[in-house]
Design an enzyme around this catalytic site. Sequence first.
Site, PDB file in Angstrom:
ATOM      1  N   HIS A   1       0.842  -1.195   0.000  1.00  0.00           N
ATOM      2  CA  HIS A   1       0.000   0.000   0.000  1.00  0.00           C
ATOM      3  C   HIS A   1       0.874   1.241   0.000  1.00  0.00           C
ATOM      4  O   HIS A   1       1.649   1.456   0.916  1.00  0.00           O
ATOM      5  CB  HIS A   1      -0.918   0.016   1.219  1.00  0.00           C
ATOM      6  CG  HIS A   1      -2.085  -0.915   1.094  1.00  0.00           C
ATOM      7  ND1 HIS A   1      -3.190  -0.847   1.910  1.00  0.00           N
ATOM      8  CD2 HIS A   1      -2.323  -1.939   0.233  1.00  0.00           C
ATOM      9  CE1 HIS A   1      -4.059  -1.777   1.555  1.00  0.00           C
ATOM     10  NE2 HIS A   1      -3.554  -2.458   0.549  1.00  0.00           N
TER      11      HIS A   1
ATOM     12  N   TYR B   1      -9.440   5.233   7.289  1.00  0.00           N
ATOM     13  CA  TYR B   1      -9.600   5.601   8.697  1.00  0.00           C
ATOM     14  C   TYR B   1     -10.677   6.680   8.745  1.00  0.00           C
ATOM     15  O   TYR B   1     -10.539   7.710   8.085  1.00  0.00           O
ATOM     16  CB  TYR B   1      -8.296   6.164   9.257  1.00  0.00           C
ATOM     17  CG  TYR B   1      -7.216   5.121   9.444  1.00  0.00           C
ATOM     18  CD1 TYR B   1      -7.058   4.465  10.661  1.00  0.00           C
ATOM     19  CD2 TYR B   1      -6.342   4.793   8.405  1.00  0.00           C
ATOM     20  CE1 TYR B   1      -6.062   3.514  10.844  1.00  0.00           C
ATOM     21  CE2 TYR B   1      -5.347   3.841   8.573  1.00  0.00           C
ATOM     22  CZ  TYR B   1      -5.208   3.205   9.803  1.00  0.00           C
ATOM     23  OH  TYR B   1      -4.221   2.267   9.974  1.00  0.00           O
TER      24      TYR B   1
ATOM     25  N   PRO C   1      -4.466   0.484  18.741  1.00  0.00           N
ATOM     26  CA  PRO C   1      -4.214  -0.085  17.412  1.00  0.00           C
ATOM     27  C   PRO C   1      -4.262   0.923  16.255  1.00  0.00           C
ATOM     28  O   PRO C   1      -3.870   0.583  15.140  1.00  0.00           O
ATOM     29  CB  PRO C   1      -5.322  -1.124  17.260  1.00  0.00           C
ATOM     30  CG  PRO C   1      -6.397  -0.689  18.184  1.00  0.00           C
ATOM     31  CD  PRO C   1      -5.726  -0.006  19.320  1.00  0.00           C
TER      32      PRO C   1
ATOM     33  N   LYS D   1       0.846  -0.032  15.083  1.00  0.00           N
ATOM     34  CA  LYS D   1       2.265  -0.013  15.444  1.00  0.00           C
ATOM     35  C   LYS D   1       2.696  -1.182  16.335  1.00  0.00           C
ATOM     36  O   LYS D   1       3.892  -1.411  16.511  1.00  0.00           O
ATOM     37  CB  LYS D   1       2.615   1.294  16.164  1.00  0.00           C
ATOM     38  CG  LYS D   1       2.476   2.536  15.308  1.00  0.00           C
ATOM     39  CD  LYS D   1       3.498   2.525  14.196  1.00  0.00           C
ATOM     40  CE  LYS D   1       3.349   3.675  13.242  1.00  0.00           C
ATOM     41  NZ  LYS D   1       3.752   3.334  11.875  1.00  0.00           N
TER      42      LYS D   1
ATOM     43  N   TYR E   1       3.376   7.019   9.754  1.00  0.00           N
ATOM     44  CA  TYR E   1       2.570   5.852   9.399  1.00  0.00           C
ATOM     45  C   TYR E   1       3.430   4.750   8.773  1.00  0.00           C
ATOM     46  O   TYR E   1       3.301   3.570   9.120  1.00  0.00           O
ATOM     47  CB  TYR E   1       1.437   6.255   8.438  1.00  0.00           C
ATOM     48  CG  TYR E   1       0.397   5.168   8.280  1.00  0.00           C
ATOM     49  CD1 TYR E   1      -0.683   5.083   9.146  1.00  0.00           C
ATOM     50  CD2 TYR E   1       0.518   4.202   7.276  1.00  0.00           C
ATOM     51  CE1 TYR E   1      -1.628   4.074   9.021  1.00  0.00           C
ATOM     52  CE2 TYR E   1      -0.423   3.186   7.146  1.00  0.00           C
ATOM     53  CZ  TYR E   1      -1.496   3.135   8.021  1.00  0.00           C
ATOM     54  OH  TYR E   1      -2.413   2.116   7.895  1.00  0.00           O
TER      55      TYR E   1
END
Length: 391
Positions: free
Chosen positions: A72, A201, A293, A297, A385
């Site tokens: 991704h 998200y 979560p 990580k 990220y």
Amino acid sequence: MRTQVAIVGAGPAGLFLGHLLRQAGIDAVVLERRDRAYVEGRVRAGVLEQVTVDLMDRLDLGRRMHREGLVHTGTNIAADGELFRIDMAALTGGASVMVYGQQEVMKDLFDAAEPRGVKVIFDAEDVALHDIDSAKPHVTWRKDGVEQRLDCDVIAGCDGFHGVTRAAIPAGVLKTFERVYPFGWLGVLADVPPCDHELIYCNHERGFALASMRSPTRSRYYLQCGLDEKIEDWSDDRFWDELCLRLGDEAAGRVTRGPSFEKSIAPLRSFVGEPMRHGRLFLAGDAAHIVPPTGAKGMNLAVSDVVMLAEALSEYFLDGSEAGLDGYSARALARVWKAERFSWWFTGLTHRFPDRDGFDRKIQVAELDYIRGSRAAQVTLAENYVGLPLV
Ligand code: APR
Ligand code: PHB
């Protein structure tokens, strides 16, 4: 029995460390309380940072991951139904993440353990640490009703948040830092195609939602829920209805509904125990720290810990230098705290806090709008990220 490193716990931290030490020619034994099926069966997040992908490759365990995993290069944020994309690769000079379930990582680690001589003892009950302040510590446990003892030079505490190793550090020495969030995540796995080729998200008035996946035919979805909610109250229909509401029309229109085959509620917590070393005991992974979560990580932090710990142990056993061991806790914590900060921030940005008021909500909406319009803000999000470098 005698070994150089006794590793307590065969989750990602313990097994990756076992493989790293084996590769370095350092003798180790992994002691696991449960059996392989239990450890491998636990459903956890599935986003690997470059650090974790690199480690799989370095251990020559990456073949299936590169075949079946999904690269991704971006991720999406939905604010009250409106989507925008964070082009991680463009913002970070080409970095990406790999979507590959933790269960698959564990399968690859376990499959390779025996053929490579990584020793794992399952069903080890009542593991206890002894003389961790001395140069000759040892570990005891019971297996099939028989008491066992392992003498070693170093103990690696990789036994997760509820393990026994962190508790072996005297209360006056261990400092803990904690934040408990007033909500949980209700997670669902279903064999239906994901609603997007990347993750979404989602910040919504009714609460956070996350659209994730395990493969092109398996979806992983989450909804923020109250800590007092019961799984039985969440029929599949109710779950899909609420998910679609929070995702907004654009993404909801692409949701394929189907029967779930896993459904669970997990609380969210931030936690750090310092230092990550006491005498001959070294903590790694969830035994030392927990992140919520949001941002996935958890396993990646376990990996960066054990990469650093394996380097320190190699220096000690192969070069005779204690410098790496002495520096381990500070080095690991520097990266851990940055991931703690990011996971806490990303949680705060995307969730509904029942105890907060209209002002907080307006600030949240303004921050999301700022990120949507600011390359600088997007770079900050993207570089965290995809994972900060190992320094
Ligand atoms: N004795 C032996 N083994 C133990 C003991 C004990 N007293 N207590 C716990 N264990 C084992 C657990 O059964 C588990 O298999 O230690 C292992 C710890 O694994 P994780 O909890 O997965 O922790 P870690 O390896 O640090 O991985 C961290 O992976 O599972 C995720 O949420 C976790 O993302 C995080 C990351
Ligand atoms: C998951 O797929 O389980 C997942 C993905 C991203 C997260 C958390 C969980 O931030």
